[in-house]
Structure formats: C-alpha cells, structure tokens
Design a protein around this motif. Structure first.
Motif, PDB file in Angstrom:
ATOM      1  N   ILE A   1       0.789  -1.148   0.098  1.00  0.00           N
ATOM      2  CA  ILE A   1       0.055  -0.102   0.190  1.00  0.00           C
ATOM      3  C   ILE A   1       0.984   1.061  -0.166  1.00  0.00           C
ATOM      4  O   ILE A   1       1.946   1.184   0.704  1.00  0.00           O
ATOM      5  N   SER A   2       0.501   2.290  -0.769  1.00  0.00           N
ATOM      6  CA  SER A   2       1.296   3.343  -0.788  1.00  0.00           C
ATOM      7  C   SER A   2       0.201   4.547  -1.114  1.00  0.00           C
ATOM      8  O   SER A   2      -1.078   4.298  -0.997  1.00  0.00           O
ATOM      9  N   ARG A   3       0.652   5.948  -0.743  1.00  0.00           N
ATOM     10  CA  ARG A   3      -0.394   6.938  -0.961  1.00  0.00           C
ATOM     11  C   ARG A   3       0.351   8.152  -1.313  1.00  0.00           C
ATOM     12  O   ARG A   3       1.623   8.402  -1.397  1.00  0.00           O
ATOM     13  N   ASP A   4      -0.387   9.200  -1.889  1.00  0.00           N
ATOM     14  CA  ASP A   4      -0.044  10.451  -2.565  1.00  0.00           C
ATOM     15  C   ASP A   4      -0.992  11.316  -1.445  1.00  0.00           C
ATOM     16  O   ASP A   4      -2.301  11.536  -1.929  1.00  0.00           O
ATOM     17  N   ASN A   5      -0.449  11.800  -0.454  1.00  0.00           N
ATOM     18  CA  ASN A   5      -1.227  12.824   0.336  1.00  0.00           C
ATOM     19  C   ASN A   5      -1.712  14.037  -0.447  1.00  0.00           C
ATOM     20  O   ASN A   5      -2.909  14.471  -0.190  1.00  0.00           O
ATOM     21  N   ALA A   6      -0.762  14.406  -1.418  1.00  0.00           N
ATOM     22  CA  ALA A   6      -1.420  15.656  -2.066  1.00  0.00           C
ATOM     23  C   ALA A   6      -2.662  15.395  -2.805  1.00  0.00           C
ATOM     24  O   ALA A   6      -3.324  16.194  -3.119  1.00  0.00           O
ATOM     25  N   LYS A   7      -2.633  14.164  -3.318  1.00  0.00           N
ATOM     26  CA  LYS A   7      -3.983  13.912  -4.108  1.00  0.00           C
ATOM     27  C   LYS A   7      -4.935  13.151  -3.289  1.00  0.00           C
ATOM     28  O   LYS A   7      -6.076  12.612  -3.897  1.00  0.00           O
ATOM     29  N   ASN A   8      -4.764  12.930  -2.001  1.00  0.00           N
ATOM     30  CA  ASN A   8      -5.853  12.111  -1.237  1.00  0.00           C
ATOM     31  C   ASN A   8      -6.012  10.727  -1.853  1.00  0.00           C
ATOM     32  O   ASN A   8      -7.074  10.454  -1.990  1.00  0.00           O
ATOM     33  N   THR A   9      -5.029  10.128  -2.325  1.00  0.00           N
ATOM     34  CA  THR A   9      -5.084   9.113  -2.906  1.00  0.00           C
ATOM     35  C   THR A   9      -4.289   7.808  -2.253  1.00  0.00           C
ATOM     36  O   THR A   9      -2.992   8.019  -1.878  1.00  0.00           O
ATOM     37  N   VAL A  10      -4.708   6.633  -2.349  1.00  0.00           N
ATOM     38  CA  VAL A  10      -4.105   5.570  -1.863  1.00  0.00           C
ATOM     39  C   VAL A  10      -4.073   4.486  -3.033  1.00  0.00           C
ATOM     40  O   VAL A  10      -5.060   4.592  -3.798  1.00  0.00           O
ATOM     41  N   TYR A  11      -2.988   3.683  -3.166  1.00  0.00           N
ATOM     42  CA  TYR A  11      -2.874   2.697  -4.208  1.00  0.00           C
ATOM     43  C   TYR A  11      -2.494   1.255  -3.581  1.00  0.00           C
ATOM     44  O   TYR A  11      -2.033   1.364  -2.207  1.00  0.00           O
ATOM     45  N   LEU A  12      -2.776   0.248  -4.184  1.00  0.00           N
ATOM     46  CA  LEU A  12      -2.688  -1.050  -3.716  1.00  0.00           C
ATOM     47  C   LEU A  12      -1.844  -1.824  -4.833  1.00  0.00           C
ATOM     48  O   LEU A  12      -2.427  -1.987  -5.720  1.00  0.00           O
ATOM     49  N   GLN A  13      -0.537  -2.057  -4.771  1.00  0.00           N
ATOM     50  CA  GLN A  13       0.191  -2.854  -5.477  1.00  0.00           C
ATOM     51  C   GLN A  13       0.065  -4.255  -5.354  1.00  0.00           C
ATOM     52  O   GLN A  13       0.371  -4.650  -4.304  1.00  0.00           O
ATOM     53  N   MET A  14      -0.498  -5.053  -6.250  1.00  0.00           N
ATOM     54  CA  MET A  14      -0.911  -6.453  -5.634  1.00  0.00           C
ATOM     55  C   MET A  14       0.205  -7.317  -6.957  1.00  0.00           C
ATOM     56  O   MET A  14      -0.202  -7.222  -8.068  1.00  0.00           O
ATOM     57  N   ASN A  15       1.117  -7.944  -6.332  1.00  0.00           N
ATOM     58  CA  ASN A  15       1.722  -8.987  -7.179  1.00  0.00           C
ATOM     59  C   ASN A  15       1.525 -10.490  -6.627  1.00  0.00           C
ATOM     60  O   ASN A  15       1.154 -10.645  -5.689  1.00  0.00           O
ATOM     61  N   SER A  16       2.061 -11.284  -7.544  1.00  0.00           N
ATOM     62  CA  SER A  16       1.862 -12.819  -7.269  1.00  0.00           C
ATOM     63  C   SER A  16       0.477 -13.008  -6.845  1.00  0.00           C
ATOM     64  O   SER A  16       0.387 -13.624  -5.916  1.00  0.00           O
ATOM     65  N   LEU A  17      -0.406 -12.486  -7.685  1.00  0.00           N
ATOM     66  CA  LEU A  17      -1.868 -12.898  -7.214  1.00  0.00           C
ATOM     67  C   LEU A  17      -2.399 -14.302  -7.464  1.00  0.00           C
ATOM     68  O   LEU A  17      -1.701 -15.208  -8.095  1.00  0.00           O
ATOM     69  N   LYS A  18      -3.202 -14.869  -6.473  1.00  0.00           N
ATOM     70  CA  LYS A  18      -3.457 -16.051  -6.610  1.00  0.00           C
ATOM     71  C   LYS A  18      -5.061 -16.014  -6.693  1.00  0.00           C
ATOM     72  O   LYS A  18      -5.620 -15.251  -6.288  1.00  0.00           O
ATOM     73  N   PRO A  19      -5.547 -17.086  -7.095  1.00  0.00           N
ATOM     74  CA  PRO A  19      -6.961 -17.223  -7.126  1.00  0.00           C
ATOM     75  C   PRO A  19      -7.847 -16.805  -5.861  1.00  0.00           C
ATOM     76  O   PRO A  19      -8.936 -16.263  -6.010  1.00  0.00           O
ATOM     77  N   GLU A  20      -7.130 -16.993  -4.861  1.00  0.00           N
ATOM     78  CA  GLU A  20      -7.744 -16.728  -3.467  1.00  0.00           C
ATOM     79  C   GLU A  20      -7.773 -15.446  -3.149  1.00  0.00           C
ATOM     80  O   GLU A  20      -8.544 -14.934  -2.193  1.00  0.00           O
TER      81      GLU A  20
END
Length: 121
Positions: free
Chosen positions: A69-88
């Motif tokens: 998880i990361s964020r850009d406070n100036a943009k009031n935005t959060v991000y979720l980088q999801m790697n190695s995704l699994k069916p679950e």
C-alpha cells in the motif's frame, strides 16, 4: 461528505499483478486512516492493507510480501500494488477512509463502491 472512487480492478492470471487506486474527494478537512478491504463471495469483508492514524501500515497476513500500500497525500489517493496474485485473492476490493469533513467535529467512516479483482488459475 467524502467520496471514494476506486479503479484498477480486472481479470488477471495467477502470478500476475494489478494496481488499485482510490481517490478521495469532497469537503475533506483531514483523512485519519485510509486503506483497502476485500470481500470474496460467501465471506466476510476483511482488511487487506491500510494506513493507520500514525502513518504506519497494517497488512493481512495472507498478503504480506505480495501487496504494497502506498499513498499520495497531495492527491488524497491510496494505491494497492498487488503482485503474485492468487485465485484466492479474487474478491471485490473496497476503499475505506476515516475522515473529517469541514465543519464536523468527528471522523466519519466512508466506503467506496468497490472494484472487482478476478484471478484465474
């Protein structure tokens, strides 16, 4: 009022990656916490990752080492980088924020409408 708009969901094969975004807008005075939850079919909504009020991060054990998880406070935005995704990991991912709007003396809890992430095997 605070509006949370998610984007970035979709269909991906197992082992792939996706990046979710959540932008907060409205009469925001302060965002206290912000993060991501998910709900798979037939299951309860669960925390995925979030920034706490002191700026630290919490992750579900199931995503540690794979999601960031990361964020850009100036943009009031959060991000979720999801790697190695699994069916679950397949679920609707919801953005959540505890925020204070201009003119109110307390934080309120806000949710986005969700974005679907489907991981095929």
């Amino acid at each position: 009022q605070v509006q949370l708009v998610e984007s970035g969901g979709g269909l991906v094969q197992a082992g792939g990656s996706l990046r979710l975004s959540c932008a907060a807008s409205g009469s925001i005075f302060r965002i206290n916490t912000m993060g991501w939850y998910r709900q798979a079919p037939g299951k309860q909504r669960e925390l995925v990752a979030a920034f706490t009020s002191d700026g630290s991060t919490n992750y579900a054990d199931s995503v540690k080492g794979r999601f960031t998880i990361s964020r850009d406070n100036a943009k009031n935005t959060v991000y979720l980088q999801m790697n190695s995704l699994k069916p679950e990991d397949t679920a609707v991912y919801y953005c959540n924020a505890a925020a204070r709007t201009i003119g109110l003396a307390k934080d309120m809890d806000y949710w986005g409408k969700g974005t679907l992430v489907t991981v095929s095997s």
